[in-house]
Design a protein around this motif. Structure first.
Motif, PDB file in Angstrom:
ATOM      1  N   UNK A 250       0.577  12.609   4.542  1.00 45.64           N
ATOM      2  CA  UNK A 250       1.964  12.608   4.118  1.00 45.64           C
ATOM      3  C   UNK A 250       2.262  11.256   3.472  1.00 45.64           C
ATOM      4  N   UNK A 251       3.100  11.221   2.430  1.00 47.86           N
ATOM      5  CA  UNK A 251       3.415   9.940   1.788  1.00 47.86           C
ATOM      6  C   UNK A 251       3.984   8.922   2.781  1.00 47.86           C
ATOM      7  N   UNK A 252       3.500   7.711   2.700  1.00 45.68           N
ATOM      8  CA  UNK A 252       4.052   6.594   3.479  1.00 45.68           C
ATOM      9  C   UNK A 252       3.583   5.300   2.826  1.00 45.68           C
ATOM     10  N   UNK A 253       4.155   4.183   3.207  1.00 44.79           N
ATOM     11  CA  UNK A 253       3.738   2.906   2.637  1.00 44.79           C
ATOM     12  C   UNK A 253       3.882   1.784   3.662  1.00 44.79           C
ATOM     13  N   UNK A 254       3.214   0.690   3.390  1.00 46.84           N
ATOM     14  CA  UNK A 254       3.307  -0.494   4.241  1.00 46.84           C
ATOM     15  C   UNK A 254       2.984  -1.722   3.407  1.00 46.84           C
TER      16      UNK A 254
ATOM     17  N   UNK B 299       0.876  -1.168   0.000  1.00 47.27           N
ATOM     18  CA  UNK B 299       0.000   0.000   0.000  1.00 47.27           C
ATOM     19  C   UNK B 299       0.916   1.221   0.000  1.00 47.27           C
ATOM     20  N   UNK B 300       0.897   1.964  -1.072  1.00 51.81           N
ATOM     21  CA  UNK B 300       1.812   3.094  -1.216  1.00 51.81           C
ATOM     22  C   UNK B 300       1.011   4.387  -1.361  1.00 51.81           C
ATOM     23  N   UNK B 301       0.986   5.188  -0.308  1.00 53.85           N
ATOM     24  CA  UNK B 301       0.292   6.471  -0.347  1.00 53.85           C
ATOM     25  C   UNK B 301       1.306   7.523  -0.808  1.00 53.85           C
ATOM     26  N   UNK B 302       1.013   8.138  -1.942  1.00 50.70           N
ATOM     27  CA  UNK B 302       1.946   9.091  -2.529  1.00 50.70           C
ATOM     28  C   UNK B 302       1.313  10.488  -2.531  1.00 50.70           C
ATOM     29  N   UNK B 303       1.891  11.406  -3.270  1.00 50.80           N
ATOM     30  CA  UNK B 303       1.386  12.783  -3.280  1.00 50.80           C
ATOM     31  C   UNK B 303      -0.013  12.869  -3.882  1.00 50.80           C
ATOM     32  N   UNK B 304      -0.708  13.964  -3.559  1.00 44.64           N
ATOM     33  CA  UNK B 304      -2.051  14.260  -4.069  1.00 44.64           C
ATOM     34  C   UNK B 304      -3.082  13.208  -3.680  1.00 44.64           C
ATOM     35  N   UNK B 305      -2.882  12.618  -2.482  1.00 43.80           N
ATOM     36  CA  UNK B 305      -3.844  11.644  -1.942  1.00 43.80           C
ATOM     37  C   UNK B 305      -4.053  10.438  -2.845  1.00 43.80           C
TER      38      UNK B 305
END
Length: 379
Positions: free
Chosen positions: A193-197, A162-168
Motif C-alpha cells: 500500500x502507498x506510504x512514505x517516510x 522514500x515514497x512508495x506509490x502505486x504499482x510498486x
C-alpha cells in the motif's frame, strides 16, 4: 570476556559501527561502544545516540571467554586504528572494570562504562516492509542526498524521502527548495500500500558507508518511530523525520522551450574553472551566467575584485528557442554534472525559460533527474 582477533577485522568492524555513538558528554553510556562476545554471533558491536544505531558482527575471532563490555566508542576506534597489523588480544578485567588490549609485547588499558545504563535498540517489535538490492539503494542515495540541506526551518528538507506509490514504484527524493534530486525504482515480488517516510542526512551518509555494490538484498522494516535497514552483516536503525513532504511532482516541469545535449566532461571542466572566481558582496552565491545561442554556449563567471572567466562551448546540440540567458548556482550545477560524468558521456539540460526550473539528466536513463532553479541576477 576474552578473545583474540586480527587487527584488520577488529578495525574494520569498529570503523563501521562507532560513528553512531554520541560525541557529546551529556549521557556517558551513549558515547559508548557495546562489545559482545558469544559463540552464536562471534564479535558483535553496537553504537547508538538514540537518533541512529548501528550493529554489526564478525565471526573472524578466537573466543576464549564470552561476555560484554561498554567502552568509549571514539577513543577505542582511534586507538584500534593505530595498532600494528598483528593479532590483538582483548580481555575484560572484572576486578578493575578495565579493558586490557595487548598487541605483541605492548598493551593498553581502557576504562569502561556501566553496561546496565546502555539502551537496547528497539528491534524486537520490528515489522518488515520491503527489500531493495544494495547497489540500487546505494545508487539512489548517492544521487539524491546531496540535494538535501543540513539546516532548514522545515525539517523534511534535512532528509531523504522514500515514497512508495502505486504499482510498486518507489521514488527516492531530496530537495533544499532550490534544487531537487529524484530517483525511481520498481519494487519486485511485493504488493505494498502507498506510504512514505523521511530519514535524516546523517543516517543516509552512515548507510552509504555500509552498503556495497552487489545486488544482495537489504531488508527494510519499522519499529516505533524508526526505520531499520538490515541484512546478515549489519543493522542500521534511524529515527524518522516527522512532517509531510511537499508535492515534489509539481516541482518537476513538464514542458520546455529549449533542450541542449552536450559533453559531460566539457561542461564539468568549464564549471570547475568558473568556480575559481570568488563571490561578490552583491550576490553572495557563486554563480555562472549561461548564454545559449545557435552556434555556441558561453559560460561567464565574474568577480569585481578578481576578474572574469568566459568559457565557450561549441560542441553541442540544441533544439527549440535559442539566445537564452540563465544563471545557475555553480556548485549546485557542478554537483550533478560530476555525478553524471561517471556514467554518461553526454548530459541533457532542458530549459523552461530564463527563470523557470531546468531539468538535468542522463539522456539514456529515465529513472533519475535533477531539477535546478536558476538565480535572479542583475547581470
Amino acid at each position: 570476556m576474552k578473545f583474540t582477533i586480527n587487527k584488520k577485522h577488529l578495525s574494520y568492524l569498529t570503523s563501521l559501527v562507532h560513528r553512531a555513538a554520541s560525541n557529546k558528554n551529556t549521557v556517558a553510556a551513549l558515547s559508548g561502544l557495546l562489545i559482545e562476545i558469544s559463540s552464536n554471533h562471534g564479535l558483535t558491536m553496537t553504537a547508538t545516540d538514540m537518533e541512529i544505531g548501528i550493529k554489526a558482527s564478525t565471526k573472524e575471532i578466537n573466543i576464549i571467554e564470552e561476555g560484554s563490555v561498554l567502552v568509549n566508542a571514539y577513543y577505542f576506534a582511534d586507538f584500534i586504528k593505530l595498532l600494528p597489523d598483528t593479532t590483538i588480544s582483548i580481555e575484560f578485567n572484572n576486578n578493575s572494570s578495565k579493558l586490557n588490549i595487548s598487541y605483541g609485547r605492548s598493551s593498553g588499558v581502557i576504562n569502561t562504562y556501566s553496561i546496565q545504563e546502555y539502551p537496547e535498540l528497539p528491534l524486537k517489535e520490528m515489522e518488515y516492509k520491503f527489500t531493495l538490492p544494495q547497489n540500487v539503494l546505494k545508487e539512489a542515495l548517492k544521487k539524491t542526498v546531496f540535494a538535501a540541506t543540513n539546516n532548514h526551518f522545515r525539517q523534511v528538507f534535512t532528509g531523504v524521502l522514500f515514497d512508495i506509490i502505486e504499482n510498486n514504484q518507489i521514488n527516492i527524493v531530496a530537495s533544499d527548495t532550490h534544487r531537487l534530486a529524484f530517483y525511481n525504482y520498481t519494487l519486485e515480488n511485493i504488493n505494498l500500500e502507498p506510504f512514505n517516510f523521511i530519514i535524516p542526512i546523517r543516517s543516509v551518509n552512515e548507510l552509504l558507508r555500509l552498503l556495497d555494490d552487489t545486488d544482495d538484498d537489504i531488508k527494510i522494516g519499522f519499529s516505533e518511530n524508526n526505520v531499520i535497514f538490515y541484512n546478515d552483516n549489519f543493522i542500521i536503525l534511524s529515527r524518522l523525520i516527522e512532517g509531510k513532504y511537499p508535492n515534489y511532482d509539481q516541482v518537476i516541469p513538464k514542458n520546455f522551450n529549449t533542450k541542449v545535449l552536450l559533453k559531460t566532461d566539457i561542461l564539468s571542466n568549464s564549471l570547475e574553472r568558473a568556480k575559481t572566481m570568488p563571490t561578490d558582496d552583491k550576490l553572495k552565491i557563486q554563480h555562472a551566467q549561461f548564454t545559449f545561442k545557435e552556434d555556441e554556449i558561453s559560460i561567464n563567471s565574474f568577480s569585481e575584485t578578481i576578474g572574469e572567466i568566459v568559457e565557450i562551448i561549441e560542441e553541442f546540440n540544441l533544439e527549440g528557442d535559442n539566445d537564452i540567458k540563465i544563471a545557475f548556482n555553480t556548485n549546485y550545477l557542478l554537483d550533478v554534472v560530476k555525478l553524471l560524468d561517471n556514467e554518461t558521456k553526454e548530459i541533457s539540460i532542458s530549459l523552461s525559460g530564463s527563470l523557470g526550473p531546468s531539468l538535468i539528466k542522463n539522456p539514456d536513463k529515465n529513472n533519475y533527474l535533477y531539477i535546478l532553479v536558476p538565480l535572479r541576477t542583475t547581470g
